[in-house]
Design a protein around this motif. Sequence first.
Motif, PDB file in Angstrom:
ATOM      1  N   ALA A 212      26.509  44.805 -49.428  1.00 58.08           N
ATOM      2  CA  ALA A 212      27.787  44.287 -48.930  1.00 58.08           C
ATOM      3  C   ALA A 212      27.564  43.127 -47.967  1.00 58.08           C
ATOM      4  CB  ALA A 212      28.584  45.396 -48.262  1.00 58.08           C
ATOM      5  N   HIS A 213      26.591  43.270 -47.075  1.00 54.52           N
ATOM      6  CA  HIS A 213      26.311  42.184 -46.131  1.00 54.52           C
ATOM      7  C   HIS A 213      25.827  40.922 -46.852  1.00 54.52           C
ATOM      8  CE1 HIS A 213      26.922  43.895 -42.120  1.00 54.52           C
ATOM      9  NE2 HIS A 213      26.509  45.053 -42.611  1.00 54.52           N
ATOM     10  N   GLN A 214      25.111  41.080 -47.947  1.00 50.83           N
ATOM     11  CA  GLN A 214      24.617  39.919 -48.684  1.00 50.83           C
ATOM     12  C   GLN A 214      25.736  39.216 -49.444  1.00 50.83           C
ATOM     13  OE1 GLN A 214      21.580  41.716 -51.094  1.00 50.83           O
ATOM     14  NE2 GLN A 214      19.949  41.358 -49.594  1.00 50.83           N
ATOM     15  N   LEU A 215      26.571  39.998 -50.134  1.00 54.08           N
ATOM     16  CA  LEU A 215      27.590  39.407 -51.010  1.00 54.08           C
ATOM     17  C   LEU A 215      28.861  39.010 -50.271  1.00 54.08           C
ATOM     18  CD1 LEU A 215      27.253  41.777 -54.111  1.00 54.08           C
ATOM     19  CD2 LEU A 215      26.189  39.540 -53.750  1.00 54.08           C
ATOM     20  N   LEU A 216      29.105  39.596 -49.102  1.00 58.19           N
ATOM     21  CA  LEU A 216      30.347  39.334 -48.357  1.00 58.19           C
ATOM     22  C   LEU A 216      30.061  38.670 -47.020  1.00 58.19           C
ATOM     23  CD1 LEU A 216      32.075  42.818 -48.958  1.00 58.19           C
ATOM     24  CD2 LEU A 216      32.122  40.797 -50.435  1.00 58.19           C
ATOM     25  N   ALA A 217      28.990  37.893 -46.955  1.00 59.77           N
ATOM     26  CA  ALA A 217      28.568  37.328 -45.668  1.00 59.77           C
ATOM     27  C   ALA A 217      29.617  36.420 -45.045  1.00 59.77           C
ATOM     28  CB  ALA A 217      27.257  36.554 -45.855  1.00 59.77           C
ATOM     29  N   ASP A 218      30.432  35.740 -45.859  1.00 58.45           N
ATOM     30  CA  ASP A 218      31.421  34.793 -45.343  1.00 58.45           C
ATOM     31  C   ASP A 218      32.841  35.378 -45.331  1.00 58.45           C
ATOM     32  OD1 ASP A 218      31.484  34.877 -48.114  1.00 58.45           O
ATOM     33  OD2 ASP A 218      32.289  32.851 -48.282  1.00 58.45           O
ATOM     34  N   ILE A 219      32.955  36.698 -45.457  1.00 59.98           N
ATOM     35  CA  ILE A 219      34.264  37.355 -45.534  1.00 59.98           C
ATOM     36  C   ILE A 219      34.315  38.463 -44.492  1.00 59.98           C
ATOM     37  CG2 ILE A 219      35.808  38.734 -47.011  1.00 59.98           C
ATOM     38  CD1 ILE A 219      34.392  37.387 -49.418  1.00 59.98           C
ATOM     39  N   ARG A 220      35.488  38.613 -43.856  1.00 66.79           N
ATOM     40  CA  ARG A 220      35.654  39.727 -42.926  1.00 66.79           C
ATOM     41  C   ARG A 220      35.727  41.030 -43.734  1.00 66.79           C
ATOM     42  NH1 ARG A 220      36.642  38.114 -37.822  1.00 66.79           N
ATOM     43  NH2 ARG A 220      37.456  36.010 -37.502  1.00 66.79           N
ATOM     44  N   PHE A 221      34.805  41.946 -43.441  1.00 69.15           N
ATOM     45  CA  PHE A 221      34.818  43.193 -44.185  1.00 69.15           C
ATOM     46  C   PHE A 221      34.414  44.346 -43.269  1.00 69.15           C
ATOM     47  CE2 PHE A 221      30.346  42.245 -44.430  1.00 69.15           C
ATOM     48  CZ  PHE A 221      29.706  43.486 -44.500  1.00 69.15           C
ATOM     49  N   GLU A 222      34.751  45.539 -43.730  1.00 68.87           N
ATOM     50  CA  GLU A 222      34.404  46.763 -43.016  1.00 68.87           C
ATOM     51  C   GLU A 222      33.781  47.721 -44.013  1.00 68.87           C
ATOM     52  OE1 GLU A 222      36.652  50.477 -40.702  1.00 68.87           O
ATOM     53  OE2 GLU A 222      37.754  48.660 -41.272  1.00 68.87           O
ATOM     54  N   PHE A 223      32.650  48.310 -43.637  1.00 73.90           N
ATOM     55  CA  PHE A 223      31.968  49.269 -44.518  1.00 73.90           C
ATOM     56  C   PHE A 223      32.282  50.675 -44.037  1.00 73.90           C
ATOM     57  CE2 PHE A 223      28.474  51.823 -46.137  1.00 73.90           C
ATOM     58  CZ  PHE A 223      28.335  51.351 -47.441  1.00 73.90           C
ATOM     59  N   MET A 224      32.846  51.513 -44.936  1.00 73.90           N
ATOM     60  CA  MET A 224      33.242  52.867 -44.581  1.00 73.90           C
ATOM     61  C   MET A 224      32.534  53.870 -45.480  1.00 73.90           C
ATOM     62  SD  MET A 224      37.382  52.525 -44.128  1.00 73.90           S
ATOM     63  CE  MET A 224      37.484  54.281 -43.693  1.00 73.90           C
ATOM     64  N   VAL A 225      32.104  54.968 -44.871  1.00 73.28           N
ATOM     65  CA  VAL A 225      31.532  56.078 -45.625  1.00 73.28           C
ATOM     66  C   VAL A 225      32.339  57.325 -45.300  1.00 73.28           C
ATOM     67  CG1 VAL A 225      29.501  57.492 -46.081  1.00 73.28           C
ATOM     68  CG2 VAL A 225      29.235  55.068 -45.539  1.00 73.28           C
ATOM     69  N   LEU A 226      32.965  57.930 -46.296  1.00 67.97           N
ATOM     70  CA  LEU A 226      33.769  59.133 -46.112  1.00 67.97           C
ATOM     71  C   LEU A 226      33.314  60.195 -47.100  1.00 67.97           C
ATOM     72  CD1 LEU A 226      37.335  57.509 -45.850  1.00 67.97           C
ATOM     73  CD2 LEU A 226      35.867  58.238 -43.957  1.00 67.97           C
ATOM     74  N   SER A 227      33.750  61.400 -46.854  1.00 66.29           N
ATOM     75  CA  SER A 227      33.447  62.490 -47.785  1.00 66.29           C
ATOM     76  C   SER A 227      34.751  63.123 -48.249  1.00 66.29           C
ATOM     77  CB  SER A 227      32.562  63.547 -47.100  1.00 66.29           C
ATOM     78  OG  SER A 227      33.220  64.080 -45.952  1.00 66.29           O
ATOM     79  N   GLY A 228      34.700  63.809 -49.394  1.00 66.47           N
ATOM     80  CA  GLY A 228      35.884  64.429 -49.944  1.00 66.47           C
ATOM     81  C   GLY A 228      35.976  64.175 -51.432  1.00 66.47           C
ATOM     82  N   LEU A 229      37.079  64.612 -52.038  1.00 64.54           N
ATOM     83  CA  LEU A 229      37.311  64.336 -53.445  1.00 64.54           C
ATOM     84  C   LEU A 229      37.455  62.830 -53.638  1.00 64.54           C
ATOM     85  CD1 LEU A 229      39.837  67.209 -54.256  1.00 64.54           C
ATOM     86  CD2 LEU A 229      37.394  67.110 -54.836  1.00 64.54           C
ATOM     87  N   VAL A 230      36.686  62.269 -54.526  1.00 68.76           N
ATOM     88  CA  VAL A 230      36.575  60.799 -54.606  1.00 68.76           C
ATOM     89  C   VAL A 230      37.921  60.125 -54.893  1.00 68.76           C
ATOM     90  CG1 VAL A 230      35.422  58.877 -55.751  1.00 68.76           C
ATOM     91  CG2 VAL A 230      34.156  60.973 -55.264  1.00 68.76           C
ATOM     92  N   PRO A 231      38.657  60.463 -55.943  1.00 66.12           N
ATOM     93  CA  PRO A 231      39.915  59.747 -56.216  1.00 66.12           C
ATOM     94  C   PRO A 231      40.925  59.885 -55.069  1.00 66.12           C
ATOM     95  CG  PRO A 231      39.240  61.057 -58.115  1.00 66.12           C
ATOM     96  CD  PRO A 231      38.387  61.495 -56.977  1.00 66.12           C
ATOM     97  N   GLU A 232      41.060  61.146 -54.574  1.00 65.54           N
ATOM     98  CA  GLU A 232      42.025  61.361 -53.498  1.00 65.54           C
ATOM     99  C   GLU A 232      41.652  60.580 -52.243  1.00 65.54           C
ATOM    100  OE1 GLU A 232      40.831  63.550 -55.465  1.00 65.54           O
ATOM    101  OE2 GLU A 232      42.395  64.890 -56.204  1.00 65.54           O
ATOM    102  N   THR A 233      40.373  60.544 -51.910  1.00 72.25           N
ATOM    103  CA  THR A 233      39.917  59.822 -50.716  1.00 72.25           C
ATOM    104  C   THR A 233      40.185  58.327 -50.843  1.00 72.25           C
ATOM    105  OG1 THR A 233      38.179  61.472 -50.375  1.00 72.25           O
ATOM    106  CG2 THR A 233      37.945  59.381 -49.216  1.00 72.25           C
ATOM    107  N   ILE A 234      39.935  57.779 -52.027  1.00 67.15           N
ATOM    108  CA  ILE A 234      40.191  56.349 -52.247  1.00 67.15           C
ATOM    109  C   ILE A 234      41.680  56.039 -52.072  1.00 67.15           C
ATOM    110  CG2 ILE A 234      40.186  54.511 -53.980  1.00 67.15           C
ATOM    111  CD1 ILE A 234      37.628  55.771 -55.135  1.00 67.15           C
TER     112      ILE A 234
END
Length: 534
Positions: free
Chosen positions: A468-490
């Motif tokens: 993410a840091h390599q491909l989004l270096a010029d874009i404001r972004f936030e990296f999140m790691v969560l747990s739970g059922l994948v579709p519902e969490t998204i």
Amino acid sequence: MLASAILILVMGFFAGELARRLGAPPLIGMIGIGMIMGKEFGNLISPEVLGAADDLRLVAVMIILMKAGLGLDRSKLAQQGTVALRLGFFPASIEALVVAIASMFLFNFDFMTGLLLGCVVGAESPAVIVPGMLRLKSLGWGVTKGIPDAILTGSALSDVLLLLVFSLLLNFLGSGSTEAINLGFISLSSLQILPFQVILEIVLGLVAGFLGARLLVFVLVKQTWTRNVVQDIIIAASLGLFLVIFSNTFPYYSGYLAVMAMGFFLIEFDAPLARLIRNSFDVLWIVAEIVLFVIMGATIQLQVLGDVLLPGLLLIVIGLVIGRGIGWYLSTLGSNWNRQEKLFLLPGNMAKATVQAAIGALPLAAGIEGGEIILAIAALSILVTAPLGAWSTQVFAPKLLERGEVDPTKVAVKGHPVLLAAVDPSPLSTSVLLKAADLARRSHGQIIVLYVDNVGDEPGRLQLEKQAHQLLADIRFEFMVLSGLVPETIVKTAASRGVTDVVIGTKSMNGKKMMVNSVSQAVLEMSTIPVITV
């Protein structure tokens, strides 16, 4: 001059933001910091900049009038019939007459000098009213009945009328006589030909705006002389400024009305070009607003306010409540406005600032008796009505107006998209991130990179974060790691974070697409937010 310009922009910006965070309109902070930096206190602004105040003010007013024209809605104006025209005549002219009569008792003015003061006090401020009405249009307040459009149009027409009368009275009181015009069989004084002058300026102003819009479409669209947005805006702004300045050389049309009409006709001739120019003028206004109100604060002469403070306040209140009250009643008589919407005209149509700052000192410079009082009341009307009008418009619009559907073709798009890129430790994540990055770069958006990890895959998380840091270096972004059922969490994360689009990958094998995998399928079925599959 350069140091003063930097000081105006930086201090004006932070003063405006401080006022905004305290719940007040930004212009209050800008005017306040201008007073502190002006001659009365800090004397931090160079005389050269203050000497150019009229020119700087002219540029700012041109920008705001162009924005007003680009924000008008022809269908809503047609729906209101004569309300906009009546708003352009009755409130300002009756207020000027009431102020003239009141000044005869409060300041012992003769009627003509009082009427000169009435023209100064009665004029409306495009620098305050236009941003306020455009903001209401973007939020939908009063748009169903075209209330912001009627106020915008009426404000422009009323300033044309009062500026004409003011210039005539200034010439009359300065020279002591009116110049008669001989038409052969009849001789008319300047006062008698005033109605014809008003009609001529309005008609020629509309014609000039029509031709200006045609010229912009011809140069920018049909002939494609420009290659980017910056060049488009240079041509549009230069033409608008020319229309305002040329009215000094050819005083038979209203330059202010011409600029506003050019924006209005541009919507009719080429809506995509109008949208492009509207967004660019929004950017120009960010700078122009700071300069306009800081300079306005710096040029207010506080020492002349003391002797006329109480009678001046009484005069302003009488003009607003009685003069404009009667004018607003006559303007909305027979319309479909309800009682609350008519009451909104008090906060929405009361602000004085730009015109008063431009002409308030002219009677004193012309040597007219009582000119110092006129200047003091002009400054007082700015200090009282500009902040109060801007604040009360924001506060009372939700209480007095009905909220309707916003027409996206008549307002500028605010804000930036927020994309959620759902990734996992698979080769497809690179395509998802690249797609989200492409969309964000095109729209100046932000990205939330979400990895739903239920197994504690630390190497996979580190690899995704590095990618993410390599491909989004010029874009404001936030990296999140969560747990739970994948579709519902998204889906829940997208909803809670105000995401505008979800970007997610689908499985493929040997270059041929298989059926959408279960996670992508579930997100597509559950999400109320648009989903882009890669």
